[in-house]
Design a protein around this motif. Structure first.
Motif, PDB file in Angstrom:
ATOM      1  N   PRO A 105       1.036   2.440  -1.132  1.00  0.00           N
ATOM      2  CA  PRO A 105       1.367   1.604  -2.235  1.00  0.00           C
ATOM      3  C   PRO A 105       1.861   2.374  -3.306  1.00  0.00           C
ATOM      4  O   PRO A 105       2.704   2.077  -4.438  1.00  0.00           O
ATOM      5  CB  PRO A 105       0.307   0.676  -2.519  1.00  0.00           C
ATOM      6  N   GLU A 106       1.087   3.298  -3.875  1.00  0.00           N
ATOM      7  CA  GLU A 106       1.229   4.204  -4.946  1.00  0.00           C
ATOM      8  C   GLU A 106       2.433   5.083  -4.788  1.00  0.00           C
ATOM      9  O   GLU A 106       2.972   5.270  -5.983  1.00  0.00           O
ATOM     10  CB  GLU A 106      -0.234   5.187  -5.277  1.00  0.00           C
ATOM     11  N   CYS A 108       5.163   4.309  -3.100  1.00  0.00           N
ATOM     12  CA  CYS A 108       6.217   3.542  -3.213  1.00  0.00           C
ATOM     13  C   CYS A 108       6.411   2.782  -4.370  1.00  0.00           C
ATOM     14  O   CYS A 108       7.441   2.836  -5.197  1.00  0.00           O
ATOM     15  CB  CYS A 108       6.391   2.384  -2.322  1.00  0.00           C
ATOM     16  N   GLY A 109       5.264   2.738  -5.255  1.00  0.00           N
ATOM     17  CA  GLY A 109       4.877   2.032  -6.493  1.00  0.00           C
ATOM     18  C   GLY A 109       5.450   3.207  -7.750  1.00  0.00           C
ATOM     19  O   GLY A 109       5.865   2.460  -8.811  1.00  0.00           O
ATOM     20  N   GLU A 113       8.114  -0.192  -9.462  1.00  0.00           N
ATOM     21  CA  GLU A 113       6.959  -0.541 -10.234  1.00  0.00           C
ATOM     22  C   GLU A 113       6.923  -2.010 -10.349  1.00  0.00           C
ATOM     23  O   GLU A 113       5.616  -2.653 -10.463  1.00  0.00           O
ATOM     24  CB  GLU A 113       7.267   0.060 -11.861  1.00  0.00           C
ATOM     25  N   TYR A 116       4.841  -3.076  -7.547  1.00  0.00           N
ATOM     26  CA  TYR A 116       3.540  -2.463  -7.418  1.00  0.00           C
ATOM     27  C   TYR A 116       2.654  -3.321  -8.502  1.00  0.00           C
ATOM     28  O   TYR A 116       1.472  -3.507  -8.024  1.00  0.00           O
ATOM     29  CB  TYR A 116       3.828  -1.080  -7.728  1.00  0.00           C
ATOM     30  N   TYR A 125      -3.881  -6.057  -1.413  1.00  0.00           N
ATOM     31  CA  TYR A 125      -4.496  -4.513  -1.786  1.00  0.00           C
ATOM     32  C   TYR A 125      -5.969  -4.397  -2.036  1.00  0.00           C
ATOM     33  O   TYR A 125      -6.547  -3.195  -1.848  1.00  0.00           O
ATOM     34  CB  TYR A 125      -3.849  -4.632  -3.279  1.00  0.00           C
ATOM     35  N   CYS A 137       3.012  -1.671   1.662  1.00  0.00           N
ATOM     36  CA  CYS A 137       4.646  -1.902   1.834  1.00  0.00           C
ATOM     37  C   CYS A 137       5.318  -1.670   3.116  1.00  0.00           C
ATOM     38  O   CYS A 137       6.232  -2.423   3.478  1.00  0.00           O
ATOM     39  CB  CYS A 137       5.288  -0.943   0.892  1.00  0.00           C
TER      40      CYS A 137
END
Ligand code: HEC
Ligand code: HEC
Ligand code: HEC
Ligand code: HEC
Ligand code: HEC
Length: 250
Positions: A105-106, A108-109, A113, A116, A125, A137
């Motif tokens: 997640p971090e 792709c985030g 954003e 995320y 999460y 994701c």
């Protein structure tokens, strides 16, 4: 005549220097040793997995948007040698890797954003951070994002964790199906309206941003809110569509 000559010369110099700036720039941006090396057809036999991942990425939304290997894996795409280009933590099994399951997640985030900030509020999460087993994701979108989010893929993903056997909120399947259906239908109406009803483009822009907001907030997996929002969107989109349709028949 002299004047004409100097104008011509001036134009020539300007064009020539622009040409140079262009060449230098495209060179600076096109150095991506990850892609250059990984695209080699020899991997088809030597290392099938490496070849398959490249192939899935090629032509994907990310390829088209200029997102390449380094954006999700790290490393140094200016180094020609594998050992120097690869980051130390390349393997997805390494807990510090950008593509270690829990870190996805971090990774792709960084770019997604708006999605995320919603996703981190979800039970998904929370479960991921606590047990390492919540969906991330890529569970729903695929790691190279070739299969984006067609309703059928998403539902088959959800069912593997939400079903009658395990009694983990099996009711979310039905609700998810309805929400996604509303979003799909809304998109269809919006497309038609944007083609046939230019006059109302202001309203369409508003509806489009409502759609975008829902697609992002869906990732909180707090369906009470998402149901309400998706119903509101569909009824507003429908109303505008009917207005447009009447206008067209006249
Ligand atoms: C000169 C060739 C070359 C370059 C440059 C290169 N790679 Fe690789 N890469 C390979 C080969 C060969 C493998 C197969 C595994 C091995 O031999 O290490 C591989 C494997 C991988 C893997 C799979 C790792 C695993 O543990 O299964 C990833 C991910 C990867 N490369 C990403 C990248 C990224 C990101 C870059 C650029 C920053 C890059 N590569 C640059 C040749 C290259
Ligand atoms: C949008 C992010 C993203 C991009 C861009 C991306 N990858 Fe990956 N890649 C991942 C994720 C996430 C995984 C781990 C999960 C999986 O294996 O599906 C992965 C896994 C891999 C693996 C398998 C590693 C293993 O040991 O299982 C290889 C090989 C690989 N990527 C190569 C590449 C190459 C080569 C490129 C560029 C052409 C690339 N990837 C671009 C996200 C990305
Ligand atoms: C370096 C930035 C970057 C990273 C990292 C990245 N993306 Fe993307 N992604 C983009 C861009 C740019 C687009 C194309 C424009 C858009 O649709 O937002 C895109 C498109 C997408 C789309 C299609 C959206 C649509 O509307 O069709 C999905 C789904 C997606 N990315 C998921 C992921 C996932 C999952 C990861 C992590 C494995 C990831 N992205 C990592 C930048 C990134
Ligand atoms: C449990 C499944 C699931 C997970 C986990 C998930 N998504 Fe999604 N995502 C979806 C679905 C379904 C949609 C489609 C909603 C719609 O119709 O627009 C979507 C839509 C998107 C879009 C497109 C939104 C738009 O602008 O139209 C992007 C980008 C995206 N997701 C990125 C991500 C990223 C990044 C993560 C992780 C932080 C993530 N998703 C986690 C299911 C998921
Ligand atoms: C990898 C397994 C996994 C996948 C795949 C998955 N979920 Fe979940 N989901 C969970 C877990 C675990 C919880 C937390 C349950 C709890 O805490 O009671 C959860 C919670 C939820 C909740 C909150 C339920 C509530 O009322 O509190 C919703 C909504 C949800 N998921 C929807 C979905 C949808 C829709 C999909 C597919 C797009 C999906 N999930 C895919 C594992 C998963």
């Amino acid at each position: 005549m002299k004047n004409f000559k100097s104008i011509f010369l001036g134009l020539f110099v300007i064009t020539f220097s622009l040409f140079f700036v262009l060449i230098i720039n495209t060179n600076a941006f096109s150095v991506d040793t990850c892609v250059d090396c990984h695209k080699d057809k020899k991997f088809r036999v030597q290392d099938k997995k490496v070849f398959d991942y490249f192939n899935k990425w090629k032509g994907s939304v990310h390829d088209i948007a200029g997102v390449t290997c380094v954006d999700c894996h790290g490393g140094d795409p200016s180094k020609a040698k594998k050992e120097q280009a690869h980051p130390k933590n390349l393997s997805p099994a390494d807990a510090s890797s950008m593509v270690y399951y829990k870190n996805i997640p971090e990774t792709c985030g960084k770019c997604h954003e708006a999605v995320y900030v919603n996703f981190v509020k979800s039970d998904h999460y929370k479960v991921l951070k606590e047990t390492g087993r919540g969906p991330v994701c890529t569970t729903c979108h695929g790691s190279l994002v070739t299969n984006v989010y067609y309703t059928s893929i998403v539902l088959s993903t959800c069912i593997s964790c939400h079903n009658q056997q395990n009694q983990n909120h099996p009711e979310v399947i039905n609700t998810a199906e309805q929400i996604l259906h509303r979003l799909n239908v809304s998109q269809g109406y919006m497309k038609w309206t944007s083609i046939h009803y230019k006059k109302k483009s202001g309203e369409l822009i508003k509806l489009n941003s409502l759609y975008q907001k829902i697609a992002n907030s869906w990732h909180q997996f707090n369906f009470a809110t998402t149901e309400k929002d998706s119903n509101k969107l569909l009824s507003e989109v429908k109303a505008l569509f009917h207005e447009a349709y009447k206008g067209k028949k006249k």
